[in-house]
Design a protein around this motif. Structure first.
Motif, PDB file in Angstrom:
ATOM      1  N   ILE A 120       0.802  -1.226   0.000  1.00 22.08           N
ATOM      2  CA  ILE A 120       0.000   0.000   0.000  1.00 22.08           C
ATOM      3  C   ILE A 120       0.832   1.271   0.000  1.00 22.08           C
ATOM      4  N   SER A 121       2.130   1.146   0.067  1.00 20.03           N
ATOM      5  CA  SER A 121       2.992   2.329   0.114  1.00 20.03           C
ATOM      6  C   SER A 121       2.779   3.184  -1.132  1.00 20.03           C
ATOM      7  N   GLY A 122       2.544   4.479  -0.929  1.00 20.36           N
ATOM      8  CA  GLY A 122       2.332   5.391  -2.044  1.00 20.36           C
ATOM      9  C   GLY A 122       0.966   5.280  -2.668  1.00 20.36           C
ATOM     10  N   ARG A 123       0.030   4.667  -1.961  1.00 17.15           N
ATOM     11  CA  ARG A 123      -1.311   4.440  -2.496  1.00 17.15           C
ATOM     12  C   ARG A 123      -2.358   4.749  -1.444  1.00 17.15           C
ATOM     13  N   PHE A 124      -3.529   5.188  -1.900  1.00 16.99           N
ATOM     14  CA  PHE A 124      -4.655   5.424  -1.019  1.00 16.99           C
ATOM     15  C   PHE A 124      -5.883   4.730  -1.591  1.00 16.99           C
ATOM     16  N   GLU A 125      -6.843   4.546  -0.744  1.00 16.56           N
ATOM     17  CA  GLU A 125      -8.114   3.943  -1.155  1.00 16.56           C
ATOM     18  C   GLU A 125      -9.122   5.030  -1.512  1.00 16.56           C
ATOM     19  N   TRP A 126      -9.841   4.801  -2.597  1.00 17.96           N
ATOM     20  CA  TRP A 126     -10.955   5.650  -2.994  1.00 17.96           C
ATOM     21  C   TRP A 126     -12.210   4.786  -3.047  1.00 17.96           C
ATOM     22  N   GLY A 127     -13.320   5.370  -2.671  1.00 19.34           N
ATOM     23  CA  GLY A 127     -14.589   4.652  -2.718  1.00 19.34           C
ATOM     24  C   GLY A 127     -15.503   5.242  -3.774  1.00 19.34           C
ATOM     25  N   ILE A 186      -7.617   1.587 -13.767  1.00 18.50           N
ATOM     26  CA  ILE A 186      -6.725   2.616 -13.245  1.00 18.50           C
ATOM     27  C   ILE A 186      -6.140   2.201 -11.900  1.00 18.50           C
ATOM     28  N   ALA A 187      -6.935   1.517 -11.108  1.00 18.71           N
ATOM     29  CA  ALA A 187      -6.524   1.135  -9.757  1.00 18.71           C
ATOM     30  C   ALA A 187      -5.518  -0.012  -9.777  1.00 18.71           C
ATOM     31  N   VAL A 188      -4.709  -0.067  -8.736  1.00 16.33           N
ATOM     32  CA  VAL A 188      -3.795  -1.191  -8.549  1.00 16.33           C
ATOM     33  C   VAL A 188      -4.572  -2.438  -8.139  1.00 16.33           C
ATOM     34  N   ALA A 189      -5.610  -2.233  -7.363  1.00 20.46           N
ATOM     35  CA  ALA A 189      -6.470  -3.330  -6.911  1.00 20.46           C
ATOM     36  C   ALA A 189      -7.864  -2.752  -6.652  1.00 20.46           C
ATOM     37  N   SER A 190      -8.854  -3.592  -6.705  1.00 21.87           N
ATOM     38  CA  SER A 190     -10.222  -3.141  -6.458  1.00 21.87           C
ATOM     39  C   SER A 190     -10.999  -4.227  -5.734  1.00 21.87           C
ATOM     40  N   ARG A 191     -12.024  -3.786  -5.007  1.00 19.70           N
ATOM     41  CA  ARG A 191     -12.902  -4.714  -4.300  1.00 19.70           C
ATOM     42  C   ARG A 191     -14.327  -4.201  -4.397  1.00 19.70           C
ATOM     43  N   ARG A 192     -15.265  -5.126  -4.436  1.00 19.76           N
ATOM     44  CA  ARG A 192     -16.677  -4.767  -4.406  1.00 19.76           C
ATOM     45  C   ARG A 192     -17.252  -5.228  -3.080  1.00 19.76           C
ATOM     46  N   VAL A 215      -5.404   3.142  -5.304  1.00 18.23           N
ATOM     47  CA  VAL A 215      -4.903   3.959  -6.411  1.00 18.23           C
ATOM     48  C   VAL A 215      -3.569   4.594  -6.028  1.00 18.23           C
ATOM     49  N   ASP A 216      -2.617   4.539  -6.956  1.00 16.45           N
ATOM     50  CA  ASP A 216      -1.350   5.243  -6.748  1.00 16.45           C
ATOM     51  C   ASP A 216      -1.618   6.731  -6.582  1.00 16.45           C
ATOM     52  N   VAL A 217      -0.868   7.361  -5.690  1.00 12.66           N
ATOM     53  CA  VAL A 217      -1.019   8.802  -5.483  1.00 12.66           C
ATOM     54  C   VAL A 217      -0.840   9.557  -6.792  1.00 12.66           C
ATOM     55  N   THR A 218       0.055   9.088  -7.636  1.00 13.63           N
ATOM     56  CA  THR A 218       0.340   9.778  -8.893  1.00 13.63           C
ATOM     57  C   THR A 218      -0.811   9.674  -9.897  1.00 13.63           C
ATOM     58  N   ARG A 219      -1.778   8.779  -9.661  1.00 11.41           N
ATOM     59  CA  ARG A 219      -2.904   8.619 -10.586  1.00 11.41           C
ATOM     60  C   ARG A 219      -4.230   9.052  -9.971  1.00 11.41           C
ATOM     61  N   ALA A 220      -4.167   9.735  -8.841  1.00  9.17           N
ATOM     62  CA  ALA A 220      -5.391  10.143  -8.155  1.00  9.17           C
ATOM     63  C   ALA A 220      -6.220  11.090  -9.015  1.00  9.17           C
TER      64      ALA A 220
END
Length: 269
Positions: A120-127, A186-192, A215-220
């Protein structure tokens, strides 16, 4: 015997300075501190077991307003720590008797937590949630019911109404599938996650997507732009973007499982 316990909020592989957390307090309005072991750092706070021991805490969590307040405070700590360093969010209501228990956890789950932190380093979750307005029930063709008796006419109306609702829901589901597929690119990983009940969402609309995206911070910005584009391209659903969140949905294992209550409580404020 009641006394003081230790509430665990998050784990990092970098030093999360207590000074960086100085403006945030925990679920018991306590000052935050850290416990270190084997290169891992836990963000914790001392809580009163008369209030946050197993039995009293269970009673608190049975009341929605109290649950929301606790979840909001828990999330505030996790969020503050995540802005200082990558963190594995810990599930709500994880309480230990003392710092030794926290240190033992860090040692026992060292490899698991380290792997999660690297991911998860350098990444955040978006909903992203997708809602669809329930369709207005249609009426059958008047000619089809003109010669029918009352019972038959009722059954025809009911069948037509159900068919209309089914078509509307399927159209919304198809739109949601398209949205999820596009954002997952776009996301590195996704969940439903499971769709939430209308009582929790506060809207009569159908929830047809409850997605989480790492999502990578650079692709937010790219991710947010994609959501905006999908809003225009998929008019049958209403999209709601939330975040960025600490990666609740992408840190597997009991001490790092997603904590929907924390996110939902924060999102409603």
């Amino acid at each position: 015997m009641p006394g003081s316990g230790v509430w665990l909020y998050a784990v990092s592989s970098r030093l999360v300075s207590e000074a960086g957390l100085a403006g945030t307090t925990g679920v018991d309005a306590e000052r935050l501190r850290t416990v270190e072991r084997d290169g891992l750092v836990a963000v914790v706070g001392s809580v009163d077991l008369d209030e946050f021991g197993e039995a009293p805490l269970r009673r608190k969590l049975d009341h929605l307003e109290t649950l929301e307040a606790i979840a909001r405070a828990h999330h505030a700590v996790v969020d503050a720590a995540a802005r200082l360093a990558p963190v594995v969010p810990i599930r709500l209501a994880t309480v230990y008797r003392g710092d030794d228990g926290i240190a033992d956890l860090l040692a026992q789950r060292h490899d698991e937590l380290t792997t999660a932190l690297e991911r998860i380093s350098g990444r955040f979750e978006w909903g992203v949630k997708a809602y669809a307005a329930p369709a207005s029930p249609a009426e059958p063709d008047a000619e089809a019911t003109s010669d029918a008796g009352p019972g038959t006419a009722y059954l025809l109306r009911r069948r037509t109404q159900l068919e209309t609702l089914d078509r509307a829901r399927q159209t919304a589901v198809d739109s949601a599938e398209h949205v999820h597929a596009r954002l997952s690119e776009i996301a590195v990983a996704s969940r439903r996650h499971a769709p939430q009940d209308a009582q929790l969402t506060g809207t009569p609309e159908w929830m047809v997507l409850n997605g989480a995206y790492l999502v990578d911070v650079t692709r937010a910005d790219e991710f947010a732009h994609a959501v905006d584009s999908l809003k225009a391209a998929q008019p049958t659903v209403r999209l709601e973007l939330t975040g960025p969140w600490p990666p609740y949905s992408f840190t597997a294992g009991e001490p790092a499982e997603a904590d929907d209550a924390a996110q939902e409580a924060e999102a409603r404020t």
